[in-house]
Design a protein around this motif. Sequence first.
Motif, PDB file in Angstrom:
ATOM      1  N   VAL A  86      12.366   9.399  -6.916  1.00  0.00           N
ATOM      2  CA  VAL A  86      12.304   9.040  -8.337  1.00  0.00           C
ATOM      3  C   VAL A  86      12.146   7.527  -8.500  1.00  0.00           C
ATOM      4  CG1 VAL A  86      13.677   8.961 -10.457  1.00  0.00           C
ATOM      5  CG2 VAL A  86      13.530  11.078  -9.154  1.00  0.00           C
ATOM      6  N   VAL A  87      12.860   6.758  -7.699  1.00  0.00           N
ATOM      7  CA  VAL A  87      12.745   5.300  -7.793  1.00  0.00           C
ATOM      8  C   VAL A  87      11.359   4.845  -7.334  1.00  0.00           C
ATOM      9  CG1 VAL A  87      13.713   3.108  -7.011  1.00  0.00           C
ATOM     10  CG2 VAL A  87      15.227   4.986  -7.566  1.00  0.00           C
ATOM     11  N   PHE A  88      10.810   5.476  -6.288  1.00  0.00           N
ATOM     12  CA  PHE A  88       9.433   5.175  -5.884  1.00  0.00           C
ATOM     13  C   PHE A  88       8.461   5.488  -7.020  1.00  0.00           C
ATOM     14  CE2 PHE A  88      10.266   5.304  -1.146  1.00  0.00           C
ATOM     15  CZ  PHE A  88       9.747   4.050  -0.898  1.00  0.00           C
ATOM     16  N   LEU A  89       8.671   6.604  -7.698  1.00  0.00           N
ATOM     17  CA  LEU A  89       7.785   6.991  -8.792  1.00  0.00           C
ATOM     18  C   LEU A  89       7.876   6.005  -9.954  1.00  0.00           C
ATOM     19  CD1 LEU A  89       5.793   9.161  -9.738  1.00  0.00           C
ATOM     20  CD2 LEU A  89       7.733  10.361 -10.728  1.00  0.00           C
ATOM     21  N   ALA A 145       6.047   2.944  -9.033  1.00  0.00           N
ATOM     22  CA  ALA A 145       4.597   3.151  -9.093  1.00  0.00           C
ATOM     23  C   ALA A 145       4.107   3.126 -10.533  1.00  0.00           C
ATOM     24  CB  ALA A 145       4.233   4.477  -8.436  1.00  0.00           C
ATOM     25  N   ILE A 146       4.877   3.700 -11.435  1.00  0.00           N
ATOM     26  CA  ILE A 146       4.493   3.700 -12.845  1.00  0.00           C
ATOM     27  C   ILE A 146       4.525   2.279 -13.409  1.00  0.00           C
ATOM     28  CG2 ILE A 146       5.249   4.461 -15.139  1.00  0.00           C
ATOM     29  CD1 ILE A 146       6.071   7.111 -13.789  1.00  0.00           C
ATOM     30  N   LYS A 147       5.487   1.479 -12.944  1.00  0.00           N
ATOM     31  CA  LYS A 147       5.556   0.082 -13.387  1.00  0.00           C
ATOM     32  C   LYS A 147       4.414  -0.757 -12.832  1.00  0.00           C
ATOM     33  CE  LYS A 147       9.204  -2.288 -13.409  1.00  0.00           C
ATOM     34  NZ  LYS A 147      10.452  -2.970 -13.051  1.00  0.00           N
ATOM     35  N   GLY A 148       3.720  -0.257 -11.824  1.00  0.00           N
ATOM     36  CA  GLY A 148       2.572  -0.966 -11.277  1.00  0.00           C
ATOM     37  C   GLY A 148       2.899  -1.919 -10.146  1.00  0.00           C
ATOM     38  N   GLU A 149       3.995  -1.701  -9.455  1.00  0.00           N
ATOM     39  CA  GLU A 149       4.338  -2.571  -8.332  1.00  0.00           C
ATOM     40  C   GLU A 149       3.390  -2.319  -7.169  1.00  0.00           C
ATOM     41  OE1 GLU A 149       8.385  -2.217  -7.238  1.00  0.00           O
ATOM     42  OE2 GLU A 149       9.117  -2.768  -9.205  1.00  0.00           O
ATOM     43  N   ARG A 150       3.112  -3.364  -6.435  1.00  0.00           N
ATOM     44  CA  ARG A 150       2.207  -3.272  -5.295  1.00  0.00           C
ATOM     45  C   ARG A 150       2.793  -4.053  -4.132  1.00  0.00           C
ATOM     46  NH1 ARG A 150      -1.294  -0.092  -7.096  1.00  0.00           N
ATOM     47  NH2 ARG A 150      -2.564  -0.478  -8.900  1.00  0.00           N
ATOM     48  N   GLY A 182      10.597  -1.064  -5.567  1.00  0.00           N
ATOM     49  CA  GLY A 182      10.184  -0.543  -4.269  1.00  0.00           C
ATOM     50  C   GLY A 182      11.171  -0.901  -3.172  1.00  0.00           C
ATOM     51  N   ASN A 183      11.767  -2.102  -3.271  1.00  0.00           N
ATOM     52  CA  ASN A 183      12.803  -2.493  -2.308  1.00  0.00           C
ATOM     53  C   ASN A 183      14.005  -1.556  -2.393  1.00  0.00           C
ATOM     54  OD1 ASN A 183      11.133  -4.622  -1.821  1.00  0.00           O
ATOM     55  ND2 ASN A 183      12.483  -6.171  -2.670  1.00  0.00           N
ATOM     56  N   TRP A 184      14.418  -1.275  -3.617  1.00  0.00           N
ATOM     57  CA  TRP A 184      15.560  -0.384  -3.800  1.00  0.00           C
ATOM     58  C   TRP A 184      15.242   1.021  -3.307  1.00  0.00           C
ATOM     59  CZ3 TRP A 184      20.278  -2.025  -4.910  1.00  0.00           C
ATOM     60  CH2 TRP A 184      20.408  -3.288  -5.461  1.00  0.00           C
ATOM     61  N   ALA A 185      14.034   1.479  -3.571  1.00  0.00           N
ATOM     62  CA  ALA A 185      13.648   2.818  -3.119  1.00  0.00           C
ATOM     63  C   ALA A 185      13.651   2.895  -1.596  1.00  0.00           C
ATOM     64  CB  ALA A 185      12.271   3.175  -3.664  1.00  0.00           C
ATOM     65  N   ALA A 186      13.192   1.830  -0.944  1.00  0.00           N
ATOM     66  CA  ALA A 186      13.191   1.822   0.520  1.00  0.00           C
ATOM     67  C   ALA A 186      14.618   1.821   1.066  1.00  0.00           C
ATOM     68  CB  ALA A 186      12.425   0.615   1.039  1.00  0.00           C
ATOM     69  N   MET A 187      15.498   1.054   0.439  1.00  0.00           N
ATOM     70  CA  MET A 187      16.897   1.028   0.892  1.00  0.00           C
ATOM     71  C   MET A 187      17.575   2.384   0.682  1.00  0.00           C
ATOM     72  SD  MET A 187      17.681  -1.768   2.200  1.00  0.00           S
ATOM     73  CE  MET A 187      16.985  -3.369   2.377  1.00  0.00           C
ATOM     74  N   ILE A 188      17.312   3.007  -0.451  1.00  0.00           N
ATOM     75  CA  ILE A 188      17.874   4.337  -0.706  1.00  0.00           C
ATOM     76  C   ILE A 188      17.299   5.336   0.291  1.00  0.00           C
ATOM     77  CG2 ILE A 188      18.002   6.207  -2.397  1.00  0.00           C
ATOM     78  CD1 ILE A 188      17.925   4.016  -4.572  1.00  0.00           C
ATOM     79  N   GLN A 197       1.647   2.742  -0.895  1.00  0.00           N
ATOM     80  CA  GLN A 197       1.226   3.452  -2.102  1.00  0.00           C
ATOM     81  C   GLN A 197       2.431   4.252  -2.581  1.00  0.00           C
ATOM     82  OE1 GLN A 197      -2.013   5.775  -0.729  1.00  0.00           O
ATOM     83  NE2 GLN A 197      -3.329   4.013  -0.372  1.00  0.00           N
ATOM     84  N   TYR A 198       3.013   3.798  -3.665  1.00  0.00           N
ATOM     85  CA  TYR A 198       4.295   4.351  -4.079  1.00  0.00           C
ATOM     86  C   TYR A 198       4.199   5.780  -4.586  1.00  0.00           C
ATOM     87  CZ  TYR A 198       6.157  -0.350  -3.570  1.00  0.00           C
ATOM     88  OH  TYR A 198       6.555  -1.552  -3.068  1.00  0.00           O
TER      89      TYR A 198
END
Length: 118
Positions: free
Chosen positions: A99-102, A105-110, A7-13, A66-67
Amino acid sequence: MGKFKLGNWAAMIGMAACWCLIAGGIMGIWYERRYIAIYSICVGGVLYPLLYPLSFLGPLKAIFHQYYVAAALMAGLSVLCYFLVPTMLAAMVMDISAVVFLISAIKGERGDFFDKQD
């Protein structure tokens, strides 16, 4: 080796995509479809504070906790940017962020993007 959250990487991207949207929108003003350029500037300007870790935007940032919703939002907002050449790169970067957010989310990060994970 330390753990990291996707999620951190997705936010940076996503933040990089916002800068690309703003820059591509400024360049796109001189093209025929100015409305896409204005749209990309507005989307980049609105999404950046939501992705950046600002504490005073608490209730507004709940969307990106919510990713699945964040992935759909990033992918959906990028569609119009594919129709103008200067904003195509930003649209691709937004889709990579989606895609990274998805995946996260599939990995279950919160939680928040920049929470430390032990």
